[in-house]
Scaffold this active site. Structure first.
Site, PDB file in Angstrom:
ATOM      1  CG  HIS A  99      -0.228  10.001 -24.626  1.00  0.00           C
ATOM      2  ND1 HIS A  99      -1.647  10.369 -23.772  1.00  0.00           N
ATOM      3  CD2 HIS A  99       0.809   9.968 -24.383  1.00  0.00           C
ATOM      4  CE1 HIS A  99      -0.514  10.813 -22.917  1.00  0.00           C
ATOM      5  NE2 HIS A  99       0.847  10.558 -23.290  1.00  0.00           N
ATOM      6  NE  ARG A 121       1.093  17.124 -13.432  1.00  0.00           N
ATOM      7  CZ  ARG A 121       2.269  15.902 -12.621  1.00  0.00           C
ATOM      8  NH1 ARG A 121       1.663  16.132 -11.387  1.00  0.00           N
ATOM      9  NH2 ARG A 121       2.722  15.267 -13.515  1.00  0.00           N
ATOM     10  NE  ARG A 131      -4.304  -2.101   1.979  1.00  0.00           N
ATOM     11  CZ  ARG A 131      -3.598  -3.348   2.759  1.00  0.00           C
ATOM     12  NH1 ARG A 131      -2.957  -2.912   3.762  1.00  0.00           N
ATOM     13  NH2 ARG A 131      -4.458  -4.404   3.091  1.00  0.00           N
ATOM     14  CE  LYS A 168      -0.062  13.711 -14.959  1.00  0.00           C
ATOM     15  NZ  LYS A 168      -0.347  14.284 -16.398  1.00  0.00           N
ATOM     16  CD  GLU A 177       7.694  15.444 -22.839  1.00  0.00           C
ATOM     17  OE1 GLU A 177       6.700  17.072 -22.792  1.00  0.00           O
ATOM     18  OE2 GLU A 177       7.086  15.154 -23.139  1.00  0.00           O
ATOM     19  CG  HIS A 220       1.557  15.155 -23.319  1.00  0.00           C
ATOM     20  ND1 HIS A 220       2.501  16.092 -23.341  1.00  0.00           N
ATOM     21  CD2 HIS A 220       2.709  14.319 -23.259  1.00  0.00           C
ATOM     22  CE1 HIS A 220       3.353  16.099 -23.351  1.00  0.00           C
ATOM     23  NE2 HIS A 220       3.487  15.036 -23.137  1.00  0.00           N
ATOM     24  CD  GLU A 263      -3.296  16.387 -16.094  1.00  0.00           C
ATOM     25  OE1 GLU A 263      -1.715  16.218 -15.791  1.00  0.00           O
ATOM     26  OE2 GLU A 263      -4.186  16.095 -16.956  1.00  0.00           O
ATOM     27  CG  ASN A 273      -1.220  16.450 -19.851  1.00  0.00           C
ATOM     28  OD1 ASN A 273       0.133  15.705 -20.005  1.00  0.00           O
ATOM     29  ND2 ASN A 273      -2.015  16.923 -19.566  1.00  0.00           N
ATOM     30  CE  LYS A 332       5.831  16.972 -14.470  1.00  0.00           C
ATOM     31  NZ  LYS A 332       5.990  15.934 -15.132  1.00  0.00           N
ATOM     32  CG  HIS A 358       6.439   9.932 -24.060  1.00  0.00           C
ATOM     33  ND1 HIS A 358       4.991  10.185 -24.462  1.00  0.00           N
ATOM     34  CD2 HIS A 358       6.776  11.544 -24.023  1.00  0.00           C
ATOM     35  CE1 HIS A 358       4.335  11.574 -23.233  1.00  0.00           C
ATOM     36  NE2 HIS A 358       4.999  11.945 -23.065  1.00  0.00           N
TER      37      HIS A 358
HETATM   38  P1  NAD Z   1      12.622   5.266 -21.818  1.00  0.00           P
HETATM   39  O1  NAD Z   1      12.282   4.907 -20.579  1.00  0.00           O
HETATM   40  O2  NAD Z   1      12.988   3.899 -22.951  1.00  0.00           O
HETATM   41  O3  NAD Z   1      15.063   5.551 -22.413  1.00  0.00           O
HETATM   42  C1  NAD Z   1      14.590   5.411 -23.444  1.00  0.00           C
HETATM   43  C2  NAD Z   1      16.460   4.695 -23.746  1.00  0.00           C
HETATM   44  O4  NAD Z   1      17.305   5.222 -23.240  1.00  0.00           O
HETATM   45  C3  NAD Z   1      15.915   3.295 -23.606  1.00  0.00           C
HETATM   46  O5  NAD Z   1      15.744   2.647 -23.957  1.00  0.00           O
HETATM   47  C4  NAD Z   1      16.724   3.243 -21.745  1.00  0.00           C
HETATM   48  O6  NAD Z   1      17.279   2.305 -22.036  1.00  0.00           O
HETATM   49  C5  NAD Z   1      17.989   4.130 -22.540  1.00  0.00           C
HETATM   50  N1  NAD Z   1      18.550   4.799 -21.596  1.00  0.00           N
HETATM   51  C6  NAD Z   1      17.903   5.109 -20.117  1.00  0.00           C
HETATM   52  N2  NAD Z   1      19.014   6.331 -19.781  1.00  0.00           N
HETATM   53  C7  NAD Z   1      20.056   5.893 -21.012  1.00  0.00           C
HETATM   54  C8  NAD Z   1      21.448   6.118 -20.318  1.00  0.00           C
HETATM   55  N3  NAD Z   1      22.034   6.726 -19.729  1.00  0.00           N
HETATM   56  N4  NAD Z   1      22.470   6.354 -21.433  1.00  0.00           N
HETATM   57  C9  NAD Z   1      22.145   5.453 -22.435  1.00  0.00           C
HETATM   58  N5  NAD Z   1      20.745   4.637 -22.500  1.00  0.00           N
HETATM   59  C10 NAD Z   1      19.685   5.378 -21.925  1.00  0.00           C
HETATM   60  O7  NAD Z   1      11.650   7.003 -22.595  1.00  0.00           O
HETATM   61  P2  NAD Z   1      12.272   8.037 -22.121  1.00  0.00           P
HETATM   62  O8  NAD Z   1      12.393   8.815 -23.118  1.00  0.00           O
HETATM   63  O9  NAD Z   1      12.941   7.974 -20.914  1.00  0.00           O
HETATM   64  O10 NAD Z   1      10.811   8.197 -21.634  1.00  0.00           O
HETATM   65  C11 NAD Z   1       9.468   8.010 -22.615  1.00  0.00           C
HETATM   66  C12 NAD Z   1       8.199   7.285 -21.163  1.00  0.00           C
HETATM   67  O11 NAD Z   1       7.970   8.013 -19.884  1.00  0.00           O
HETATM   68  C13 NAD Z   1       7.208   6.998 -21.481  1.00  0.00           C
HETATM   69  O12 NAD Z   1       6.847   5.398 -21.155  1.00  0.00           O
HETATM   70  C14 NAD Z   1       5.739   8.245 -21.383  1.00  0.00           C
HETATM   71  O13 NAD Z   1       5.258   7.807 -20.887  1.00  0.00           O
HETATM   72  C15 NAD Z   1       6.902   7.888 -19.928  1.00  0.00           C
HETATM   73  N6  NAD Z   1       6.034   9.540 -19.098  1.00  0.00           N
HETATM   74  C16 NAD Z   1       6.161   9.873 -18.363  1.00  0.00           C
HETATM   75  C17 NAD Z   1       5.859  11.273 -17.714  1.00  0.00           C
HETATM   76  C18 NAD Z   1       5.394  11.501 -16.423  1.00  0.00           C
HETATM   77  O14 NAD Z   1       5.318  12.816 -15.656  1.00  0.00           O
HETATM   78  N7  NAD Z   1       5.369  10.586 -15.768  1.00  0.00           N
HETATM   79  C19 NAD Z   1       6.552  12.474 -18.276  1.00  0.00           C
HETATM   80  C20 NAD Z   1       6.473  12.220 -19.788  1.00  0.00           C
HETATM   81  C21 NAD Z   1       7.316  11.204 -20.292  1.00  0.00           C
HETATM   82  N1  GLY Z   2       4.174  15.141 -18.166  1.00  0.00           N
HETATM   83  C1  GLY Z   2       2.867  15.925 -17.639  1.00  0.00           C
HETATM   84  C2  GLY Z   2       2.293  15.815 -16.500  1.00  0.00           C
HETATM   85  O1  GLY Z   2       3.768  15.321 -15.349  1.00  0.00           O
HETATM   86  O2  GLY Z   2       1.578  15.896 -15.902  1.00  0.00           O
END
Ligand code: NAD
Ligand code: GLY
Length: 359
Positions: free
Chosen positions: A253, A242, A122, A144, A186, A249, A238, A246, A228, A266
């Protein structure tokens, strides 16, 4: 570290710091200061582990119970099944409620680890150690957490804040160009929605940024995190403001789901989505052709897409966007610009307007 390297997300009793600097992964005192018990779970993936896991493990050397969960790499593994595999290992190693989860990786690892921490017994503490630019400027901050569902991205998740975010800017040195560019999408978003001076600075410093100049990069990361943190503190769950985070987005998405998770990064989908959002804004007189051309040129400079997949029709967008989390009372909501540096959320975009921007 000096004060300027720390930004706080001001959420009352859930207030937490974002540390930004070089070699923070090796700073065992910093990490230790955010760990309460002797148990730690490090979640990472098969790409990041060989690069940075040993640094984290060195910093955790004094902890009696450290479990490492190494996930397969890719958005396609951000699933309920992968989440279950984390619990399998953590339960087998008998972690209790005082354990701390550490997310070491990009946004995929961060989102799934945060959700695992929110659910495990939990809710247990977790720390974000983002290693992609996108994760450093966006996904690690704000709480998030989620996994994807075949019918929609990030559809199963929770708002769950980390105890701390440790951004080691040196970890970006191993990031591929495509992933780096996805993070820049971003960064550019923050300028567009909240800070026109920062946007101008990005236009002026694009070459330093593309070359990953450490000073420029740290400045971009810091400003992005400040923006942010400020938005999240004003509207954690949100219910209003907030949503401006997006920008692009709703379209993005839909592109990610249409293309199959992992085909478009992404940030790439967000880049194409931001161009569509600016086109909508321009139809409504809130952005100029010049603004649009500047944005397209900036995104292209980083190698980012400026349009949707050629085989994606208006019908594809409509059916996928209908599943978006921002749909309220059957109405799609879009983030549009009011001008550079200022954004609003609207729910009155017509199908006719969409047909004009989606060729
Ligand atoms: P990812 O986590 O897939 O990383 C991209 C690639 O880089 C992967 O192959 C990873 O293994 C590699 N990698 C990571 N760090 C590295 C490093 N230092 N050196 C070499 N390779 C490395 O993608 P991302 O772009 O980091 O994140 C995308 C995800 O984040 C999506 O799922 C998206 O929905 C999510 N997201 C969430 C929020 C939120 O607010 N929670 C906001 C934006 C995006
Ligand atoms: N990436 C959008 C948010 O964190 O709200």
């Amino acid at each position: 570290m000096n004060q300027s390297d720390v930004i706080h997300v001001e959420l009352g009793e859930r207030r937490y710091p974002i540390y930004i600097g070089e070699d923070l992964l090796k700073d065992s005192d910093l990490l230790a200061s955010h760990l309460t018990g002797g148990q730690v779970v490090v979640v990472t993936n098969e790409t990041v582990a060989p690069l940075y896991l040993s640094q984290i493990l060195d910093a955790l050397a004094s902890k009696p119970c450290v479990t490492v969960v190494t996930l397969p790499d890719g958005e396609q593994y951000k699933t309920w099944e992968t989440l279950g595999s984390i619990f399998d290992q953590v339960l087998a190693d008998r972690h209790n409620r005082t354990t701390t989860f550490i997310a070491l990786g990009g946004g995929v690892v961060g989102d799934i680890t945060g959700f695992a921490a929110a659910c495990y017994q939990r809710g247990v503490d977790f720390i974000q150690v983002p290693t992609t630019l996108l994760a450093q400027v966006d996904s690690s901050v704000g709480g998030k957490t989620a996994v994807n569902h075949p019918l929609g991205k990030n559809m199963i998740g929770a708002f769950y804040q980390p105890k701390a975010v440790l951004i080691d800017t040196r970890s970006l040195s191993t990031l591929g160009d495509r992933e780096f560019a996805a993070g820049m999408a971003e960064v550019i978003k923050y300028g567009l929605i909240a800070d026109s001076a920062f946007y101008e600075w990005l236009l002026a410093n694009k070459s330093l940024l593309k070359n990953r100049d450490p000073v420029a990069l740290k400045q971009a990361i810091t400003r992005s995190c400040e923006l942010k943190a400020e938005v999240v503190a004003s509207d954690e769950r949100e219910s209003g403001r907030r949503a401006i985070l997006n920008l692009g987005h709703t379209f993005g998405h839909a592109i990610e789901t249409f293309s199959g998770y992992g085909a478009w990064l992404h940030g790439e989908a967000v880049a194409a989505g931001m161009v569509l959002a600016l086109k909508l804004s321009s139809l409504r007189g809130a952005a100029t052709e010049h603004d649009l051309a500047d944005l397209e040129a900036l995104l292209s400079y980083f190698g980012l897409p400026t349009g949707a997949p050629v085989d994606m029709s208006l019908g594809d967008f409509m059916s996928l966007m209908a599943l978006d989390k921002k749909v309220q009372d059957g109405r799609l909501r879009f983030v549009l610009l009011e001008g550079l540096g200022s954004a609003i959320v609207v729910s009155d975009v017509t199908e006719q307007e969409l047909s004009r921007i989606i060729a």
